[in-house]
Design an enzyme around this catalytic site. Structure first.
Site, short mmCIF file in Angstrom:
data_model
loop_
_atom_site.label_atom_id
_atom_site.label_comp_id
_atom_site.label_asym_id
_atom_site.label_seq_id
_atom_site.Cartn_x
_atom_site.Cartn_y
_atom_site.Cartn_z
N HIS A 1 0.52 3.99 -2.94
CA HIS A 1 0.10 5.37 -2.68
C HIS A 1 1.18 6.39 -2.98
O HIS A 1 0.88 7.52 -3.38
CB HIS A 1 -0.38 5.50 -1.23
CG HIS A 1 -1.75 4.94 -1.01
ND1 HIS A 1 -2.71 5.56 -0.23
CD2 HIS A 1 -2.34 3.81 -1.46
CE1 HIS A 1 -3.82 4.84 -0.23
NE2 HIS A 1 -3.61 3.76 -0.96
N ARG B 1 0.84 -1.21 0.00
CA ARG B 1 0.00 0.00 0.00
C ARG B 1 0.87 1.26 0.00
O ARG B 1 0.55 2.24 -0.69
CB ARG B 1 -0.92 -0.01 1.22
CG ARG B 1 -1.81 1.22 1.34
CD ARG B 1 -2.85 1.08 2.44
NE ARG B 1 -3.57 2.33 2.63
CZ ARG B 1 -3.52 3.09 3.73
NH1 ARG B 1 -2.76 2.69 4.76
NH2 ARG B 1 -4.21 4.20 3.82
N TRP C 1 -10.53 -7.56 2.60
CA TRP C 1 -11.26 -7.81 1.36
C TRP C 1 -11.46 -9.31 1.14
O TRP C 1 -12.47 -9.71 0.57
CB TRP C 1 -10.48 -7.24 0.17
CG TRP C 1 -10.54 -5.77 0.00
CD1 TRP C 1 -11.50 -5.06 -0.69
CD2 TRP C 1 -9.62 -4.80 0.52
NE1 TRP C 1 -11.21 -3.71 -0.64
CE2 TRP C 1 -10.06 -3.52 0.10
CE3 TRP C 1 -8.45 -4.88 1.28
CZ2 TRP C 1 -9.39 -2.35 0.42
CZ3 TRP C 1 -7.78 -3.72 1.60
CH2 TRP C 1 -8.24 -2.47 1.18
#
Length: 394
Positions: free
Chosen positions: A112, A108, A285
């Protein structure tokens, strides 16, 4: 999630040969009831998001290899780079963090730090590691919690000061992918750190370049009126605007097409979980959030998804309190208030995830990845390398 074996097959991380398209390997496959478009070009002919702008209608062939482009910017020798890799492998397993692995949060961080790129102005991207400073990039709500990832990597940076923060963050994500059965991506060094926090000011940049989970949707409604957030087909009211945000404002801005967009989301969101104290959303998820797979794509198509808010306390009664988002946020969960399935793991999807199933041009690729894990692994590796090299000049 449908019932299936809990153990996922991991490809060997010995080299790029591991995911050549012709490789014979064990993988989860299934026959989808919905007919897939015969090609990427065909998929553009079907009606999609009404706000989507035209893109180059060209098929996206699978590249011959992941071979790294040569660069003269590398400031770290091969031996040191190999040592940094080994150090990163040692810290990847961490029982104290989330599901026992730092790979998801490091992926992540790389995503990002790279996802700020703007092709028109040439600004943003993984060069610079601007999140180190108190700038708009660090203050972006979408980057909440990534200080944790940066802190985990600080001892590695101190031990190997010759590698830039920018390179370290990207290399850590590559190692994380390798260690969890994901694609093995050749790393190109040479990213240069910003010396101070003036870059964003000088370039007149502001945050908001990363995907926002509910942008352009209808205003938040109280829990007892949550059904009014859905249209007759079960899609969120205003989903077309959210689709425009993800497709046009974020990914097209960086230079990605629909196939690459779906690959990046399917490969990236199979990892990790959301935290109410960081993003305001809650839960993983997928059932196995520290292993690469096509579970995200399969579950989105196969499972029943229910829109919830913080006020849905029935989730607590089903042992799914971890799926209640922070007040003011909405997300989808694989739970039903009228039916309890004790064998069903706790999973969620953001509104930005669900548009992959709602938009026809996205869905054709979602279905392809749900049917073929090897294809997802290949496409995600290509797209993630592209993402993490945007603006680097490699």
């Amino acid at each position: 999630m449908t019932k299936r074996a809990a153990t996922f097959l991991l490809l060997s991380a010995l080299g790029c040969e591991a995911f050549q398209p012709q490789l014979q390997r064990a993988t989860r496959t299934r026959t989808l009831p919905t007919k897939l478009c015969s090609s990427y070009l065909d998929s553009l002919n079907s009606p999609g998001c009404p706000h989507a702008t035209a893109v180059a209608a060209a098929a996206v062939p699978a590249p011959a290899s992941y071979a790294a482009k040569p660069t003269t910017k590398s400031s770290i020798d091969t031996a040191t780079l190999a040592a940094v890799r080994e150090e990163l492998k040692l810290l990847m397993d961490n029982p104290s963090w989330d599901d026992g692995s730092l790979a998801p949060i490091l992926i992540r961080l790389a995503w990002h730090s790279s996802g700020t790129y703007d092709a028109a102005s040439g600004t943003g991207g993984s060069n610079g590691a601007g999140m180190r400073f108190n700038t708009d990039e660090a203050a972006d709500p979408e980057n909440a919690g990534l200080n944790v990832a940066r802190s985990f990597l600080e001892p590695v940076k101190k031990k190997f000061p010759g590698i830039s923060y920018s390179d370290l963050w990207i290399l850590a994500s590559y190692v994380g992918l390798e260690q969890t059965g994901g694609p093995v991506i050749p790393f190109t060094a040479g990213r240069i750190d910003h010396p101070d926090d003036s870059y964003w000011t000088t370039k007149q940049m502001t945050y908001g370049r990363l995907p926002a989970a509910e942008k352009y949707l209808c205003p938040y409604t109280p829990t007892d009126q949550l059904s009014s957030s859905l249209d007759a087909s079960g899609k969120m009211v205003g989903w077309e605007g959210l689709c425009t945000h993800v497709r046009n404002e974020v990914f097209y801005r960086m230079g990605f097409n629909d196939r690459e967009i779906v690959a990046l989301l399917c490969g990236g969101h199979v990892y990790g979980r959301c935290h109410p104290t960081f993003s305001g959303y809650a839960g993983p998820w997928v059932e196995h959030p520290t292993e690469f797979s096509n579970e995200y794509a399969m579950d989105m198509i196969e499972d029943e998804w229910t829109l919830v808010s913080h006020g849905d306390t029935w989730l607590d009664e089903q042992g799914a309190a971890e799926l209640r988002p922070a007040p003011g946020n909405r997300q989808f969960v694989n739970k039903n208030p009228d039916k309890i399935d004790e064998d069903e793991p706790n999973q969620m999807m953001l509104p930005t995830d669900m548009i992959l199933a709602w938009d026809p041009n996205f869905r054709v690729h979602l279905e392809a990845y749900a049917a073929d894990e090897a294809l997802l692994k290949w496409d995600f590796g290509i797209a993630f390398k592209k993402l993490t090299e945007l603006g680097c000049g490699f």
